[in-house]
Design a protein around this motif. Structure first.
Motif, short mmCIF file in Angstrom:
data_model
loop_
_atom_site.label_atom_id
_atom_site.label_comp_id
_atom_site.label_asym_id
_atom_site.label_seq_id
_atom_site.Cartn_x
_atom_site.Cartn_y
_atom_site.Cartn_z
N PHE A 201 50.06 34.49 25.91
CA PHE A 201 49.34 35.64 26.47
C PHE A 201 47.85 35.54 26.17
O PHE A 201 47.01 35.85 27.04
CB PHE A 201 49.90 36.94 25.90
N ALA A 202 47.49 35.10 24.96
CA ALA A 202 46.08 34.97 24.60
C ALA A 202 45.38 33.94 25.49
O ALA A 202 44.19 34.11 25.84
CB ALA A 202 45.94 34.58 23.13
N LEU A 203 46.07 32.88 25.86
CA LEU A 203 45.48 31.84 26.69
C LEU A 203 45.42 32.22 28.17
O LEU A 203 44.48 31.84 28.87
CB LEU A 203 46.26 30.53 26.54
N MET A 204 46.41 32.98 28.66
CA MET A 204 46.52 33.18 30.10
C MET A 204 45.82 34.42 30.62
O MET A 204 45.47 34.48 31.80
CB MET A 204 47.99 33.22 30.52
N ILE A 205 45.58 35.42 29.78
CA ILE A 205 45.09 36.69 30.29
C ILE A 205 43.71 36.58 30.92
O ILE A 205 43.44 37.11 32.00
CB ILE A 205 45.11 37.77 29.18
N GLY A 206 42.79 35.85 30.27
CA GLY A 206 41.45 35.67 30.82
C GLY A 206 41.45 34.86 32.11
O GLY A 206 40.90 35.30 33.14
N PRO A 207 42.04 33.65 32.12
CA PRO A 207 42.12 32.89 33.37
C PRO A 207 42.84 33.62 34.49
O PRO A 207 42.46 33.49 35.66
CB PRO A 207 42.87 31.62 32.95
N ALA A 208 43.89 34.37 34.18
CA ALA A 208 44.59 35.13 35.21
C ALA A 208 43.68 36.16 35.86
O ALA A 208 43.71 36.36 37.08
CB ALA A 208 45.82 35.81 34.62
N ALA A 209 42.84 36.82 35.05
CA ALA A 209 41.90 37.80 35.60
C ALA A 209 40.88 37.14 36.51
O ALA A 209 40.58 37.64 37.60
CB ALA A 209 41.21 38.54 34.44
N ILE A 210 40.34 35.99 36.08
CA ILE A 210 39.34 35.28 36.89
C ILE A 210 39.96 34.77 38.18
O ILE A 210 39.41 34.94 39.28
CB ILE A 210 38.74 34.12 36.08
N LEU A 211 41.13 34.15 38.08
CA LEU A 211 41.77 33.57 39.26
C LEU A 211 42.20 34.65 40.26
O LEU A 211 42.05 34.46 41.47
CB LEU A 211 42.98 32.74 38.83
N SER A 212 42.70 35.76 39.78
CA SER A 212 43.12 36.83 40.69
C SER A 212 41.92 37.41 41.44
O SER A 212 42.04 37.77 42.62
CB SER A 212 43.83 37.94 39.91
N ARG A 213 40.77 37.47 40.78
CA ARG A 213 39.57 37.97 41.45
C ARG A 213 39.13 37.03 42.57
O ARG A 213 38.74 37.46 43.66
CB ARG A 213 38.44 38.16 40.44
N ILE A 214 39.19 35.72 42.30
CA ILE A 214 38.83 34.74 43.33
C ILE A 214 39.81 34.78 44.49
O ILE A 214 39.42 34.72 45.66
CB ILE A 214 38.77 33.33 42.71
N ILE A 215 41.10 34.88 44.17
CA ILE A 215 42.11 34.94 45.24
C ILE A 215 41.92 36.18 46.10
O ILE A 215 42.09 36.14 47.33
CB ILE A 215 43.53 34.89 44.63
N ARG A 216 41.56 37.31 45.48
CA ARG A 216 41.32 38.53 46.27
C ARG A 216 40.17 38.32 47.26
O ARG A 216 40.27 38.69 48.44
CB ARG A 216 40.99 39.69 45.34
N VAL A 217 39.08 37.71 46.78
CA VAL A 217 37.93 37.47 47.66
C VAL A 217 38.32 36.54 48.81
O VAL A 217 37.96 36.79 49.97
CB VAL A 217 36.76 36.88 46.84
N GLU A 218 39.04 35.47 48.48
CA GLU A 218 39.46 34.54 49.53
C GLU A 218 40.44 35.20 50.50
O GLU A 218 40.40 34.95 51.71
CB GLU A 218 40.10 33.30 48.90
N MET A 219 41.31 36.03 49.97
CA MET A 219 42.30 36.70 50.82
C MET A 219 41.61 37.66 51.80
O MET A 219 41.97 37.72 52.99
CB MET A 219 43.29 37.46 49.94
N VAL A 220 40.62 38.39 51.33
CA VAL A 220 39.88 39.30 52.20
C VAL A 220 39.19 38.52 53.31
O VAL A 220 39.19 38.93 54.49
CB VAL A 220 38.85 40.11 51.38
N ALA A 221 38.60 37.36 52.96
CA ALA A 221 37.91 36.55 53.97
C ALA A 221 38.89 35.98 54.99
O ALA A 221 38.62 35.96 56.20
CB ALA A 221 37.15 35.41 53.28
N VAL A 222 40.07 35.51 54.53
CA VAL A 222 41.06 34.94 55.43
C VAL A 222 41.61 36.00 56.37
O VAL A 222 41.85 35.74 57.56
CB VAL A 222 42.19 34.28 54.62
#
Length: 331
Positions: A201-222
């Motif tokens: 959990f300590a390793l994944m929580i930060g990257p998960a937050a960053i990756l989900s934000r990028i996916i949201r931006v890409e999803m809105v554009a698509v």
């Protein structure tokens, strides 16, 4: 004039003219050059350290004869180019040297500790993707075309705050809350499956937050693309529209970031492993630095660096498979 002589010979297609061949040669060449730079830097590390690394490892009270014998055994009295050549020879035969503290082969130490580090990093990466993809897609659907302003603001603010918190601070907080205060989960070692929960959990929580934000931006554009409008006009079900048409295109742009995240997770295990006393390479390299066991430090630096380089190369290949245009654009 004969018919055979009047027919022009077919043009010979060079193998190297194929885009995939050129792409593979470039990627392999880049990987080999990067590995050479990494290996050379790890070799120079010992020679750039102020003082005598053998004396530092054996301690100030070690007899001069013992220090001299150890230097001769390690070949440190040879010219630096000779040492570099021997270093490359030993490295390519799998000989990483001998630990000056434990007197064990460094390759055995790495082989013993590497699985714990890789299992931790890979499990954390899988969990980050499992969380980030549905979260990013859902937020993209809810906030498309300017809808859900408050939802977008809350999600963006929360993900940014979580993403900038260092992994080791999250790890320390998890140890205090769930290990010390509540006593729910173990905070040291990897003896039981539950011991994976907090470090993962300590390793994944930060990257998960960053990756989900990028996916949201890409999803809105698509979702604003022409092919999505066409799919809507054909009255394709929403589930097929989002998962079958929009998601693959959104993930293609996020694949590069995912590879960088995996590489950063491997590097982030250094601090997280020390917080949770995890028996991996991260805790080993810290103890080796403190004990001035530079042979072990050299080997682990190479393993960490090579892992990141190989992961990035595999991501480039996967991206080219999903979107061949990215491969052609480099020509």
């Amino acid at each position: 004039m004969s018919l055979a002589s009047s027919v022009a010979p077919a043009p010979r297609v060079r193998v190297t003219s194929h885009p995939w061949v050129r792409f593979g040669v470039r990627r392999l060449g880049r990987l080999l050059v990067s590995l050479w730079v990494l290996i050379t830097a790890s070799f120079l590390m010992i020679h750039l350290i102020p003082g005598d690394p053998v004396r530092a490892a054996l301690g100030p009270t070690a007899p001069a004869t013992l220090v001299a014998a150890k230097r001769e055994e390690m070949g440190l009295d040879d010219p630096i180019l000779v040492q570099y050549w021997h270093y490359l020879q030993n490295l390519f035969t799998g000989d990483l040297g001998t630990s000056m503290i434990s007197q064990l082969p460094v390759s055995d130490i790495v082989a013993q500790r590497l699985p714990a580090t890789l299992s931790l990093a890979l499990l954390a990466f899988i969990c980050a993707v499992v969380v980030a993809v549905p979260l990013g897609v859902t937020m993209g659907v809810l906030t498309r075309r300017g809808h859900g302003r408050r939802t977008e603001l809350g999600f963006t603010t929360t993900s940014v705050i979580i993403g900038i918190i260092p992994d080791f601070l999250i790890a320390v907080g998890l140890v205090y809350v769930f290990g010390v205060s509540l006593g729910w989960l173990p905070v040291a070692g990897n003896d039981t499956p539950s011991s994976y929960i907090l470090p993962v959990f300590a390793l994944m929580i930060g990257p998960a937050a960053i990756l989900s934000r990028i996916i949201r931006v890409e999803m809105v554009a698509v979702l604003e693309a022409d092919f999505i409008r066409t799919a809507r006009a054909k009255r394709i079900p929403a589930r097929s529209l989002y998962l079958g048409h929009a998601l693959p295109n959104a993930l293609t742009a996020s694949l590069t970031l995912g590879g960088l995240i995996l590489g950063s997770m491997v590097a982030a295990t250094v601090l997280v492993e020390n917080v949770f006393a995890w028996p991996g390479l991260g805790s080993t390299i810290v103890s080796s630095i403190l004990n001035k066991d530079y042979q072990v430090v050299q080997a682990i630096v190479i393993v960490y660096g090579a892992t990141v380089l190989i992961v990035n190369t595999l991501v480039d290949v996967a991206l080219a498979l999903l979107d061949p245009r990215s491969m052609i654009r480099e020509d």
